[in-house]
Design an enzyme around this catalytic site. Structure first.
Site, PDB file in Angstrom:
ATOM      1  N   LYS A   1      -6.085  -9.052  11.295  1.00 49.56           N
ATOM      2  CA  LYS A   1      -6.049  -7.601  11.120  1.00 49.56           C
ATOM      3  C   LYS A   1      -7.404  -7.139  10.599  1.00 49.56           C
ATOM      4  CE  LYS A   1      -3.738  -4.053   8.348  1.00 49.56           C
ATOM      5  NZ  LYS A   1      -2.559  -3.738   7.537  1.00 49.56           N
TER       6      LYS A   1
ATOM      7  N   TYR B   1       3.584   3.099  19.525  1.00 49.35           N
ATOM      8  CA  TYR B   1       4.267   4.379  19.352  1.00 49.35           C
ATOM      9  C   TYR B   1       4.713   4.940  20.697  1.00 49.35           C
ATOM     10  CZ  TYR B   1       2.233   3.708  14.804  1.00 49.35           C
ATOM     11  OH  TYR B   1       1.898   3.146  13.597  1.00 49.35           O
TER      12      TYR B   1
ATOM     13  N   CYS C   1       0.805  -1.244   0.000  1.00 49.69           N
ATOM     14  CA  CYS C   1       0.000   0.000   0.000  1.00 49.69           C
ATOM     15  C   CYS C   1       0.830   1.283   0.000  1.00 49.69           C
ATOM     16  CB  CYS C   1      -1.018   0.008   1.131  1.00 49.69           C
ATOM     17  SG  CYS C   1      -0.293  -0.099   2.781  1.00 49.69           S
TER      18      CYS C   1
ATOM     19  N   LYS D   1      -4.579  -6.954  15.453  1.00 48.63           N
ATOM     20  CA  LYS D   1      -4.461  -5.529  15.155  1.00 48.63           C
ATOM     21  C   LYS D   1      -5.812  -4.999  14.724  1.00 48.63           C
ATOM     22  CE  LYS D   1      -2.521  -2.513  11.701  1.00 48.63           C
ATOM     23  NZ  LYS D   1      -1.867  -2.420  10.434  1.00 48.63           N
TER      24      LYS D   1
ATOM     25  N   ARG E   1      -1.840   6.053   7.879  1.00 46.78           N
ATOM     26  CA  ARG E   1      -1.951   6.195   6.413  1.00 46.78           C
ATOM     27  C   ARG E   1      -1.471   7.560   5.969  1.00 46.78           C
ATOM     28  NH1 ARG E   1      -7.736   3.105   5.514  1.00 46.78           N
ATOM     29  NH2 ARG E   1      -6.990   1.075   6.259  1.00 46.78           N
TER      30      ARG E   1
ATOM     31  N   GLU F   1      -8.025 -17.119  10.606  1.00 41.42           N
ATOM     32  CA  GLU F   1      -6.874 -16.438   9.988  1.00 41.42           C
ATOM     33  C   GLU F   1      -5.582 -16.824  10.720  1.00 41.42           C
ATOM     34  OE1 GLU F   1      -6.437 -14.463   7.404  1.00 41.42           O
ATOM     35  OE2 GLU F   1      -8.434 -13.780   6.829  1.00 41.42           O
TER      36      GLU F   1
ATOM     37  N   ARG G   1     -10.591  -1.123   2.477  1.00 38.68           N
ATOM     38  CA  ARG G   1      -9.869  -2.392   2.562  1.00 38.68           C
ATOM     39  C   ARG G   1     -10.759  -3.542   3.052  1.00 38.68           C
ATOM     40  NH1 ARG G   1      -5.235   0.100   1.439  1.00 38.68           N
ATOM     41  NH2 ARG G   1      -4.021   1.362   2.907  1.00 38.68           N
TER      42      ARG G   1
ATOM     43  N   CYS H   1      -3.332  -2.663  -0.943  1.00 35.64           N
ATOM     44  CA  CYS H   1      -2.285  -3.554  -0.435  1.00 35.64           C
ATOM     45  C   CYS H   1      -1.915  -4.645  -1.430  1.00 35.64           C
ATOM     46  CB  CYS H   1      -2.727  -4.167   0.893  1.00 35.64           C
ATOM     47  SG  CYS H   1      -3.165  -2.917   2.119  1.00 35.64           S
TER      48      CYS H   1
ATOM     49  N   SER I   1      -2.109   3.532  15.295  1.00 37.21           N
ATOM     50  CA  SER I   1      -1.926   4.985  15.325  1.00 37.21           C
ATOM     51  C   SER I   1      -3.128   5.744  15.896  1.00 37.21           C
ATOM     52  CB  SER I   1      -1.593   5.477  13.920  1.00 37.21           C
ATOM     53  OG  SER I   1      -2.600   5.097  12.993  1.00 37.21           O
TER      54      SER I   1
HETATM   55  C1  PBG Z   1      -0.020  -1.563   5.961  1.00 35.22           C
HETATM   56  C2  PBG Z   1      -0.204  -1.210   7.386  1.00 35.22           C
HETATM   57  C3  PBG Z   1      -1.163  -0.365   7.987  1.00 35.22           C
HETATM   58  C4  PBG Z   1      -0.812  -0.299   9.353  1.00 35.22           C
HETATM   59  C5  PBG Z   1       0.304  -1.113   9.536  1.00 35.22           C
HETATM   60  N1  PBG Z   1       0.649  -1.661   8.313  1.00 35.22           N
HETATM   61  C6  PBG Z   1      -2.263   0.435   7.406  1.00 35.22           C
HETATM   62  C7  PBG Z   1      -3.417  -0.173   6.753  1.00 35.22           C
HETATM   63  O1  PBG Z   1      -3.625  -1.387   6.761  1.00 35.22           O
HETATM   64  O2  PBG Z   1      -4.154   0.613   6.155  1.00 35.22           O
HETATM   65  C8  PBG Z   1      -1.516   0.526  10.396  1.00 35.22           C
HETATM   66  C9  PBG Z   1      -0.748   0.823  11.633  1.00 35.22           C
HETATM   67  C10 PBG Z   1      -1.260   1.943  12.453  1.00 35.22           C
HETATM   68  O3  PBG Z   1      -2.366   2.491  12.242  1.00 35.22           O
HETATM   69  O4  PBG Z   1      -0.540   2.335  13.387  1.00 35.22           O
HETATM   70  N2  PBG Z   1      -1.044  -2.297   5.384  1.00 35.22           N
END
Ligand code: PBG
Length: 322
Positions: free
Chosen positions: A193, A312, A120, A246, A203, A231, A215, A128, A273
C-alpha cells in the site's frame, strides 16, 4: 504483412479474441457504515457512494446481492465523539462495525464480508497507529490492530483486512485469531500500500485524514519497487491469505510484478477513491463515457494480474446492461 486488423473487424470478432473478461465474481463493493437508523446520505466528493446506517445498508446490499456481487468490504465512519488517542472504540466489543457485520452476515450468510482493520478512523489524530512525540509507533500498535481484527472476526467477518501498514500486523492478527480458535477467518492483507494522493475522497468519507504530517513513514514510497515486493513476501510469511496492491490503477506494474512473483496467492487490487473519482469527473465533464471508461480501467487492472478488485464501481458494473 500480417493483417492484425482482422482480429478487430467487428464487435463479434473482437469479443471472440478478447482474452480478459471482467466478471461480477471479481469485484468487491466498499460500504461506509455510520451509527443510527434510516441514514442514506450521498458522500460529498464520492459520487454515487453513501453513508448508510446498518438498516439502509442491508436494503442496499439486497440489491447488490441480487445484481450478482457477492463480496463487500466494510468501513466504519464513527462520530468524532468516539475518537480518542488510542482509537479505543476500534477494539470495543459490540462497536459499530461489529454490530453491522453481525446483522449483515445474519441476513446474507452467503455474502463474503470483509472489514478494514486500521486505527485512522478511530483516533483523534487520524493516524493509523499510536502516536508518541509526533512519531507513529509500530510495535505498540500491533496488539490494538490484533484486538480490532478479533472483534470483527468474532462478529462473523469472513476476512479481516489490515491496512495500517505496521510491520508485523499480519502476524499479530494471525496469532490472536489462532489463540481464539477463529480458524475460518481469513486475512486479506493490504500488503503493498503506497502513500498516495488518491485517498482524498475516502479520508473525507471516513473522517480519517491525519491531523498532522502524512503517512509516508509507514505506507510505501511510490519511487520504490523492491520494498513493495518485500512487503508482500513478508505478509505471506506472517500468514496472509490474500495479498493486495493499492492503489490499483496507478500501480498496475506492481500488480503484474507481485502476481508473477507469487502466482499461487490470490491478489486483490484496490481501485481507490481518487482513481474512481477521476473517472467520474471525466464523465461529468462529458469528456468520457462513464461506463466504457469504467470498463477500460477495471479490465486493465484485471489484465495486469489482479484476481479481485475492490471498487466503488462494483454495483454499477453488475447493474450495467451488456
Ligand atoms: C485506512 C484506509 C484508507 C483507504 C482504505 N483503508 C485510507 C488511508 O490509508 O489513508 C483508502 C481507500 C480509498 O481511497 O478508496 N488506512
Amino acid at each position: 504483412m500480417k493483417r492484425l486488423r482482422s482480429f478487430r473487424k467487428d464487435e463479434a470478432t473482437r469479443d471472440k479474441y478478447a482474452e480478459i473478461k471482467l466478471s461480477k465474481d471479481d469485484l468487491i463493493q466498499p460500504y461506509f457504515i455510520v451509527d443510527g437508523s434510516n441514514v442514506r446520505e450521498e458522500i460529498p466528493g464520492l459520487s454515487g457512494i453513501y453513508h448508510f446506517s446498518t438498516d439502509t445498508a442491508i436494503d442496499d446490499i439486497s440489491r447488490l446481492a441480487a445484481s450478482g456481487i457477492n463480496a463487500i468490504i466494510i468501513f466504519g465512519a464513527v462520530d468524532a465523539s468516539l475518537k480518542d488517542g488510542t482509537g479505543s472504540n476500534a477494539c470495543a466489543e459490540g462497536n459499530l462495525v461489529a454490530r453491522a457485520v453481525g446483522e449483515i452476515k445474519n441476513r446474507f450468510p452467503g455474502l463474503t464480508v470483509m472489514t478494514d482493520v486500521c486505527l485512522c478512523g478511530y483516533t483523534n489524530h487520524g493516524h493509523c497507529g499510536l502516536v508518541k512525540d509526533g512519531e507513529i509507533l509500530n510495535d505498540e500498535t500491533l496488539p490494538l490492530l490484533a484486538q480490532m481484527a478479533l472483534t470483527h472476526a468474532k462478529s462473523g467477518a469472513d476476512f479481516v483486512a489490515p491496512s495500517a501498514m505496521m510491520d508485523g500486523q499480519v502476524g499479530a492478527i494471525r496469532d490472536i485469531l489462532n489463540k481464539n480458535g477463529l480458524k475460518k477467518t481469513r486475512i486479506l492483507s493490504y500488503s503493498t500500500k503506497y502513500a498516495s494522493n488518491f485517498y482524498g475522497p475516502f479520508r473525507n468519507a471516513a473522517g480519517s485524514a491525519p491531523s498532522f504530517g502524512d503517512r509516508k513513514t509507514y505506507q510505501c514510497d511510490y519511487r520504490t519497487v523492491k520494498q513493495g515486493i518485500e512487503e508482500a513476501r513478508q505478509d505471506i510469511r506472517e500468514g496472509a491469505d490474500w495479498l493486495m496492491v493499492k492503489p490499483a490503477h496507478t500501480y498496475l506494474d506492481m500488480i503484474c510484478r507481485i502476481k508473477k512473483k507469487f502466482p499461487r496467492k490470490t491478489l486483490a487490487a484496490y481501485h481507490v477513491s481518487g482513481e474512481y473519482m477521476a473517472v467520474r469527473k471525466l464523465a461529468e465533464a462529458s469528456l468520457a463515457d462513464e461506463k466504457s471508461a469504467m470498463l477500460e480501467v477495471l479490465t486493465g487492472i484485471k489484465r495486469a494480474g489482479a484476481d479481485k478488485i475492490i471498487t466503488y464501481f462494483a454495483k454499477d458494473f453488475a447493474l450495467m446492461k451488456s
